[in-house]
Scaffold this motif. Structure first.
Motif: not given
Length: 96
Positions: A1-20
Motif C-alpha cells: 500500500x502507498x502512503x503520502x507522508x507530509x512533513x512541515x518544518x518548524x519555523x527557523x529550523x533551516x540549520x537543523x535541516x542542513x545539518x541532517x
C-alpha cells in the motif's frame, strides 16, 4: 500500500535541516524502490525548504509510521507536524 507522508518544518529550523540532510538522503536511499517519490516543499519563491513530501510503499500503516519516525530529520526534531495518509495512484495509467 502507498502512503503520502507530509512533513512541515518548524519555523527557523533551516540549520537543523542542513545539518541532517546527508543522513536523511542516505536513509531514504536505503529503502530503494519503497520510495515512489520524495522531495522538499518550498517557499513561494522557491528560495527555502519548508517541509517534505514522500510517497512510500509499505505493507501497512505501522510500516509507514516506523519509516517516518526513524527518518534522521524526525529524530533531529525538524518537523512541526507529520501527516500520514493512505494513497492510491490513478493517473497516469500504467501501460498494460
Amino acid at each position: 500500500m502507498h502512503f503520502i507522508i507530509t512533513c512541515t518544518d518548524r519555523q527557523g529550523s533551516g540549520d537543523v535541516r542542513a545539518a541532517n540532510r546527508t543522513a536523511h538522503l542516505a536513509y531514504l536511499e536505503s529503502f530503494g524502490d519503497k520510495i515512489f517519490a520524495a522531495g522538499p516543499t518550498l517557499t513561494d519563491d522557491g528560495s527555502a525548504m519548508t517541509g517534505s513530501v514522500l510517497i512510500v510503499e509499505f505493507d501497512d500503516r505501522a510500516g509507514a509510521e516506523r519509516f517516518s519516525a526513524d527518518d534522521p530529520y524526525a529524530k533531529a526534531g525538524l518537523f512541526e507536524s507529520v501527516t500520514i495518509l493512505p494513497w492510491r495512484k490513478v493517473l497516469p495509467k500504467s501501460p498494460a
